[in-house]
Design an enzyme around this catalytic site. Structure first.
Site, PDB file in Angstrom:
ATOM      1  N   CYS A  96      85.402 107.651 114.308  1.00 14.33           N
ATOM      2  CA  CYS A  96      86.570 107.893 113.460  1.00 14.33           C
ATOM      3  C   CYS A  96      86.961 109.379 113.409  1.00 14.33           C
ATOM      4  O   CYS A  96      87.498 109.888 114.380  1.00 14.33           O
ATOM      5  CB  CYS A  96      86.285 107.313 112.074  1.00 14.33           C
ATOM      6  SG  CYS A  96      87.753 106.779 111.197  1.00 14.33           S
ATOM      7  N   HIS A 195      83.310 101.623 111.674  1.00 11.69           N
ATOM      8  CA  HIS A 195      82.206 101.863 110.763  1.00 11.69           C
ATOM      9  C   HIS A 195      81.436 100.551 110.733  1.00 11.69           C
ATOM     10  O   HIS A 195      81.720  99.638 111.476  1.00 11.69           O
ATOM     11  CB  HIS A 195      82.728 102.251 109.383  1.00 11.69           C
ATOM     12  CG  HIS A 195      83.567 103.499 109.421  1.00 11.69           C
ATOM     13  ND1 HIS A 195      83.024 104.746 109.563  1.00 11.69           N
ATOM     14  CD2 HIS A 195      84.902 103.683 109.370  1.00 11.69           C
ATOM     15  CE1 HIS A 195      83.994 105.650 109.571  1.00 11.69           C
ATOM     16  NE2 HIS A 195      85.144 105.030 109.471  1.00 11.69           N
TER      17      HIS A 195
END
Ligand code: GLN
Length: 235
Positions: A96, A195
């Site tokens: 990310c 995630h």
């Protein structure tokens, strides 16, 4: 004492750790233990030197826009070391915010341009009052593996010509919600918006990163039992 020892640098681990990206280290240790391998970790943060020859693996996690802007100011100090690490085909996992900062730039949710390292060729744009949030499933077109995760990002990333996606989106948004790609692979750099953390849910990637690190560090070793290690099923 385990037969093999690996050193992992957790880049800005005190600033970039959204949604427990540190769990990726726990997953690496879980598989490493079964490979007769230990992993020592060190957080490399603001003002620390990154010496590429001291590390076998790097984790670069995700973060919020403010932390990313703080990290971006320090990144030029680590650029040369990270470039050498990547050129040497050493494995780096970027999630990310870390993924965004490896690229050319990131336009944050307020429209501010945050410069990246430019070591990978992608760039990241913002979107108007919207984030991509939710479960995501992708398929790696090269080996047929399916990966599962949870995404939460405002950034829309567009890949450059020198990198290929980690997977094709089956459900969810992925890199930008438009082109059906998720993540990036360049040499042994694996980038993703997942995630979860990604490695706890997708042991195949953990195994690949560990085997690469072991091959690099112990080129003469017989790693066939490590390569045969079964991984937990994806869920
Ligand atoms: N701040 C970035 C974005 O919103 C990265 C978010 C993250 O790392 N979860 O796109």
């Amino acid at each position: 004492m385990a037969k093999y020892q690996l050193q992992l640098a957790h880049l800005y681990g005190n600033l970039l750790n959204t949604y427990s990206d540190v769990g990726n280290i726990i997953a690496l240790r879980y598989y490493a233990q079964q490979m007769d391998t230990t992993i020592a970790t060190k957080v490399i943060s603001i003002d620390d030197d990154f010496a590429p020859d001291q590390f076998d693996l790097v984790l670069f996690g995700g973060g919020q826009d403010y932390e990313q802007s703080v990290v971006a100011r320090d990144l030029p100090n680590k650029r040369a070391g990270l470039a050498t690490f990547i050129d040497d085909d050493k494995p780096l996992l970027a999630i990310c915010g870390g993924y965004q900062l490896l690229g050319r730039y990131y336009i944050d949710a307020q429209g501010k341009k945050i410069p990246g390292l430019g070591l990978l060729d992608h760039y990241t744009l913002n979107q108007d009052h919207h984030r991509f949030i939710g479960d995501i499933t992708i398929k790696n077109p090269e080996n047929g593996e399916e990966y599962h995760g949870f995404e939460n990002h405002s950034g829309r990333t567009f890949l450059g010509t020198s990198e290929r996606p980690l997977g094709t989106v089956i459900s969810g948004n992925g890199n930008n919600g438009e082109d059906g790609t998720e993540g990036a692979i360049y040499k042994e750099v694996y980038c993703s918006y997942f995630h979860g953390p990604i490695l706890t849910r997708n042991g195949a990637i953990a195994k690949h990163l560990l085997l690469t690190a072991l091959h690099n560090k112990y080129p003469a070793a017989d790693l066939s039992s490590q390569a045969a290690l079964p991984i937990k099923p994806t869920f």
